[in-house]
Design an enzyme around this catalytic site. Structure first.
Site, short mmCIF file in Angstrom:
data_model
loop_
_atom_site.label_atom_id
_atom_site.label_comp_id
_atom_site.label_asym_id
_atom_site.label_seq_id
_atom_site.Cartn_x
_atom_site.Cartn_y
_atom_site.Cartn_z
N ASP A 110 0.87 -1.13 0.00
CA ASP A 110 0.14 0.06 0.04
C ASP A 110 0.96 1.32 0.03
O ASP A 110 1.36 1.93 0.94
CB ASP A 110 -0.93 -0.02 1.19
CG ASP A 110 -2.02 0.94 1.26
OD1 ASP A 110 -2.29 1.33 0.09
OD2 ASP A 110 -2.65 1.21 2.10
N GLU B 269 -6.70 5.03 -8.42
CA GLU B 269 -8.18 5.40 -8.22
C GLU B 269 -8.62 6.83 -8.88
O GLU B 269 -7.93 7.54 -9.44
CB GLU B 269 -7.81 6.11 -6.79
CG GLU B 269 -8.89 6.67 -6.15
CD GLU B 269 -8.80 6.32 -4.60
OE1 GLU B 269 -9.79 6.71 -3.62
OE2 GLU B 269 -8.13 5.38 -4.08
N LYS C 85 -9.90 1.97 -8.92
CA LYS C 85 -10.35 1.93 -7.50
C LYS C 85 -11.69 3.17 -7.58
O LYS C 85 -11.49 4.25 -7.85
CB LYS C 85 -9.39 2.59 -6.54
CG LYS C 85 -8.55 1.58 -6.02
CD LYS C 85 -7.49 2.11 -5.17
CE LYS C 85 -7.73 2.25 -3.77
NZ LYS C 85 -6.66 2.50 -2.72
N THR D 204 -13.44 0.95 -2.65
CA THR D 204 -12.51 1.35 -1.56
C THR D 204 -13.33 2.24 -0.66
O THR D 204 -14.55 2.30 -0.90
CB THR D 204 -11.15 2.24 -2.03
OG1 THR D 204 -10.38 2.50 -0.93
CG2 THR D 204 -11.65 3.64 -2.70
N PHE E 173 -11.75 -1.15 5.24
CA PHE E 173 -10.82 -0.62 5.83
C PHE E 173 -10.70 -0.93 7.40
O PHE E 173 -11.38 -0.22 8.28
CB PHE E 173 -10.99 1.09 5.70
CG PHE E 173 -10.26 1.59 4.50
CD1 PHE E 173 -10.38 1.05 3.32
CD2 PHE E 173 -10.01 2.90 4.56
CE1 PHE E 173 -9.86 1.45 2.17
CE2 PHE E 173 -9.25 3.45 3.44
CZ PHE E 173 -9.34 2.77 2.01
#
Length: 339
Positions: free
Chosen positions: A29, A108, A144, A169, A191
């Site tokens: 990440d 993203e 994303k 996400t 998350f």
């Protein structure tokens, strides 16, 4: 003469990271290529905040400079030039990352489009076309999108009509997870750490053992639901606060982990055993749920933590996109002025 090593001794020699990789696909990440090279993950994920942080490093200035030249060359209004520069920058980071990994990179779509299905689809297709121009197949890209209702439906269109794989996400609620599975999304990123953060800020308890961690419990439930009912969508736990959370989710399809925690896991030699399994999921007592838009909005709204963290996450990613745009505009002006 070969010397045999007992399984226990071999495990003690192996790091927790190496053990984890036997049960789970490990993803880095980060937007920092050096970290990716060091820990050899299968995949990598980026987001506006990570790209902003990386763009401030001198090692990556050339990518920003190249993206600005591209944005200017495309012409149009300043706003269009900035948008084209942003897309090029995100893809440039993705291209560099793909040189270091065998798998996929997640790129993203601007969080400010989180409530506009059609604009999310068109921006995603623009990113895919930039990768294609660079010779990268869409099979190596995950787009994303924020896990709003509109984001999930944009994901449905991209998957069904364009064969584009999506990574949903900012996922905090069970309702979001159910809607993603029903939309045929490739992958979700619940998350873990941000769920824990919320419970620590809003409850009396300030510390949790890994198996009691609200983020771990949430992801475990989602994993079990998907596997029990044979959904093809896979689960990638994200946003970890400590290695205990990571090890408590060993066996999850994928886990995306920051370089700092990857370093800790590589130095840790404790045993890692799969905590999530398909057999365990099949035996759990969850009931199958169907959510249309109204049911989704109601169930998600009933989860105060998820509502607050989704809103907060979108605002933070949007704020970092604005900061990145500010940097781009300033540099763009300097280039145009011949500085």
């Amino acid at each position: 003469m070969s010397v045999s090593v007992s399984p226990d001794k071999r495990r003690k020699m192996e790091s927790a990271l190496d053990q984890l990789k036997k049960h789970t696909v490990v993803v880095a990440d980060t937007g920092d290529f050096n970290a990716i090279e060091e820990y050899k993950p299968q995949d990598a994920t980026t987001n506006p905040s990570l790209i902003l942080a990386a763009t401030k490093m001198s090692a990556y200035q050339h990518l920003l400079d190249q993206a600005i030249k591209y944005g200017i060359s495309k012409g149009g209004s300043e706003e269009e030039q900035v948008t084209n520069t942003m897309d090029k920058l995100f893809v440039s980071f993705g291209l560099e990352i793909l040189k270091k990994i065998p798998g996929r990179v997640s790129t993203e779509v601007d969080a400010r489009l989180s409530f506009d299905k059609d604009k999310m689809v068109s921006r995603a297709l623009q990113l895919i076309s930039l990768y294609k121009e660079a010779g990268i197949s869409k099979d190596r890209i995950l787009i994303k999108l924020s896990s709003t209702w509109e984001g999930i439906q944009a994901g449905r269109v991209l998957e069904e009509q364009h064969g584009v794989h999506c990574n949903m996400t900012l996922l905090f609620s069970f309702a979001q997870a159910v809607a993603c599975a029903e939309a045929g999304i490739t992958l979700i990123s619940p998350f873990v750490g941000r769920i824990l953060d919320w419970h620590k800020e809003n409850g009396d308890r300030k510390s949790f053992e890994p198996h009691e961690d609200p983020g771990v419990i949430s992801v475990t439930k989602i994993f079990n639901y998907y596997k029990k009912f044979d959904y093809s969508t896979v689960v990638m736990g994200a946003s970890f606060r400590n290695t205990g959370e990571v090890k408590a989710l060993a066996g999850c399809d994928l886990l995306t982990i920051s370089p700092g925690l990857l370093a800790e896991l590589s130095q840790d030699h404790s045993a890692v055993t799969p905590m999530l399994t398909t057999a365990g999921a099949k035996a759990c007592e969850l009931q199958k749920v169907h959510l249309d838009e109204r049911a989704f909005r109601w169930q998600h709204n009933e989860d105060r933590m998820a509502v607050e963290k989704l809103s907060d996450g979108i605002r933070k990613f949007a704020a970092d996109a604005v900061k990145l745009e500010g940097m781009i505009k300033e540099k763009m002006q300097n280039v145009k002025n011949g500085q």
